[in-house]
Write a protein that holds these residues in place. Sequence first.
Motif, PDB file in Angstrom:
ATOM      1  N   VAL A  43       3.014 -22.355  21.755  1.00  0.00           N
ATOM      2  CA  VAL A  43       3.475 -23.258  22.813  1.00  0.00           C
ATOM      3  C   VAL A  43       4.914 -22.943  23.204  1.00  0.00           C
ATOM      4  O   VAL A  43       5.298 -23.096  24.362  1.00  0.00           O
ATOM      5  CB  VAL A  43       3.311 -24.738  22.381  1.00  0.00           C
ATOM      6  CG1 VAL A  43       4.123 -25.668  23.252  1.00  0.00           C
ATOM      7  CG2 VAL A  43       1.851 -25.125  22.430  1.00  0.00           C
ATOM      8  N   ASN A  44       5.699 -22.469  22.258  1.00  0.00           N
ATOM      9  CA  ASN A  44       7.095 -22.145  22.561  1.00  0.00           C
ATOM     10  C   ASN A  44       7.234 -20.959  23.504  1.00  0.00           C
ATOM     11  O   ASN A  44       8.244 -20.828  24.183  1.00  0.00           O
ATOM     12  CB  ASN A  44       7.866 -21.905  21.264  1.00  0.00           C
ATOM     13  CG  ASN A  44       7.992 -23.172  20.451  1.00  0.00           C
ATOM     14  OD1 ASN A  44       8.137 -24.253  21.005  1.00  0.00           O
ATOM     15  ND2 ASN A  44       7.900 -23.046  19.142  1.00  0.00           N
ATOM     16  N   GLU A  45       6.249 -20.105  23.532  1.00  0.00           N
ATOM     17  CA  GLU A  45       6.192 -18.992  24.490  1.00  0.00           C
ATOM     18  C   GLU A  45       4.812 -19.048  25.135  1.00  0.00           C
ATOM     19  O   GLU A  45       3.928 -18.269  24.775  1.00  0.00           O
ATOM     20  CB  GLU A  45       6.387 -17.653  23.769  1.00  0.00           C
ATOM     21  CG  GLU A  45       7.697 -17.562  23.032  1.00  0.00           C
ATOM     22  CD  GLU A  45       7.751 -16.353  22.109  1.00  0.00           C
ATOM     23  OE1 GLU A  45       6.897 -15.470  22.210  1.00  0.00           O
ATOM     24  OE2 GLU A  45       8.669 -16.320  21.292  1.00  0.00           O
ATOM     25  N   PRO A  46       4.609 -19.976  26.052  1.00  0.00           N
ATOM     26  CA  PRO A  46       3.262 -20.319  26.497  1.00  0.00           C
ATOM     27  C   PRO A  46       2.387 -19.139  26.931  1.00  0.00           C
ATOM     28  O   PRO A  46       2.706 -18.393  27.832  1.00  0.00           O
ATOM     29  CB  PRO A  46       3.492 -21.258  27.672  1.00  0.00           C
ATOM     30  CG  PRO A  46       4.837 -21.827  27.455  1.00  0.00           C
ATOM     31  CD  PRO A  46       5.613 -20.736  26.765  1.00  0.00           C
ATOM     32  N   ASN A  47       1.300 -18.989  26.220  1.00  0.00           N
ATOM     33  CA  ASN A  47       0.199 -18.114  26.594  1.00  0.00           C
ATOM     34  C   ASN A  47      -1.001 -19.052  26.655  1.00  0.00           C
ATOM     35  O   ASN A  47      -1.662 -19.299  25.650  1.00  0.00           O
ATOM     36  CB  ASN A  47       0.006 -17.013  25.549  1.00  0.00           C
ATOM     37  CG  ASN A  47      -1.178 -16.124  25.846  1.00  0.00           C
ATOM     38  OD1 ASN A  47      -2.068 -16.493  26.607  1.00  0.00           O
ATOM     39  ND2 ASN A  47      -1.185 -14.961  25.241  1.00  0.00           N
ATOM     40  N   TRP A  48      -1.250 -19.602  27.836  1.00  0.00           N
ATOM     41  CA  TRP A  48      -2.195 -20.702  27.974  1.00  0.00           C
ATOM     42  C   TRP A  48      -3.616 -20.312  27.608  1.00  0.00           C
ATOM     43  O   TRP A  48      -4.376 -21.143  27.099  1.00  0.00           O
ATOM     44  CB  TRP A  48      -2.116 -21.295  29.366  1.00  0.00           C
ATOM     45  CG  TRP A  48      -0.807 -22.013  29.545  1.00  0.00           C
ATOM     46  CD1 TRP A  48       0.278 -21.587  30.251  1.00  0.00           C
ATOM     47  CD2 TRP A  48      -0.427 -23.250  28.938  1.00  0.00           C
ATOM     48  NE1 TRP A  48       1.310 -22.502  30.131  1.00  0.00           N
ATOM     49  CE2 TRP A  48       0.901 -23.534  29.336  1.00  0.00           C
ATOM     50  CE3 TRP A  48      -1.067 -24.160  28.108  1.00  0.00           C
ATOM     51  CZ2 TRP A  48       1.577 -24.679  28.930  1.00  0.00           C
ATOM     52  CZ3 TRP A  48      -0.400 -25.297  27.696  1.00  0.00           C
ATOM     53  CH2 TRP A  48       0.920 -25.553  28.114  1.00  0.00           C
ATOM     54  N   GLU A  49      -3.997 -19.062  27.831  1.00  0.00           N
ATOM     55  CA  GLU A  49      -5.353 -18.636  27.432  1.00  0.00           C
ATOM     56  C   GLU A  49      -5.505 -18.675  25.913  1.00  0.00           C
ATOM     57  O   GLU A  49      -6.526 -19.131  25.393  1.00  0.00           O
ATOM     58  CB  GLU A  49      -5.649 -17.240  27.967  1.00  0.00           C
ATOM     59  CG  GLU A  49      -5.823 -17.186  29.469  1.00  0.00           C
ATOM     60  CD  GLU A  49      -5.994 -15.770  29.981  1.00  0.00           C
ATOM     61  OE1 GLU A  49      -6.221 -14.847  29.172  1.00  0.00           O
ATOM     62  OE2 GLU A  49      -5.919 -15.594  31.210  1.00  0.00           O
ATOM     63  N   GLN A  50      -4.500 -18.195  25.221  1.00  0.00           N
ATOM     64  CA  GLN A  50      -4.546 -18.198  23.766  1.00  0.00           C
ATOM     65  C   GLN A  50      -4.473 -19.633  23.230  1.00  0.00           C
ATOM     66  O   GLN A  50      -5.161 -19.982  22.274  1.00  0.00           O
ATOM     67  CB  GLN A  50      -3.406 -17.348  23.204  1.00  0.00           C
ATOM     68  CG  GLN A  50      -3.535 -17.075  21.733  1.00  0.00           C
ATOM     69  CD  GLN A  50      -2.480 -16.093  21.234  1.00  0.00           C
ATOM     70  OE1 GLN A  50      -1.522 -15.786  21.939  1.00  0.00           O
ATOM     71  NE2 GLN A  50      -2.661 -15.630  20.010  1.00  0.00           N
TER      72      GLN A  50
END
Length: 117
Positions: A43-50
């Motif tokens: 969440v701190n480096e948003p990768n929304w798919e992951q």
Amino acid sequence: MEDEEMMKKWGLLLLLSIFLSACSKMNGEYEMSEKIHSIEQIVNEPNWEQIQSLGDELKQLHKQNEWKIQLLGDEDEYESLQESINNLLVAIEEKDLTETKLELSTIKTYLDDIYSL
């Protein structure tokens, strides 16, 4: 004779310690905590798919351990946990960072309450 009895007591204590340390894996606490930790890291480096994938895995873990959670927690706790997991999935779908973090925190609180026997 005394030494033999002392060894039996220590052996029993060791056996109980091993058994109790394994309980968190049997009731789902460890897996769910690890999944939440993984989501928090991403969440701190948003990768929304992951994040979406991990959220789906968290929901699946909850489903697999639901009966155990119901035995450990009271009705309000396990129903609120289910609601928070659903809210988390919606927040992830909406890519709402603040709401995602809030729901993760809420889920952790419910899990802490449920597993604090």
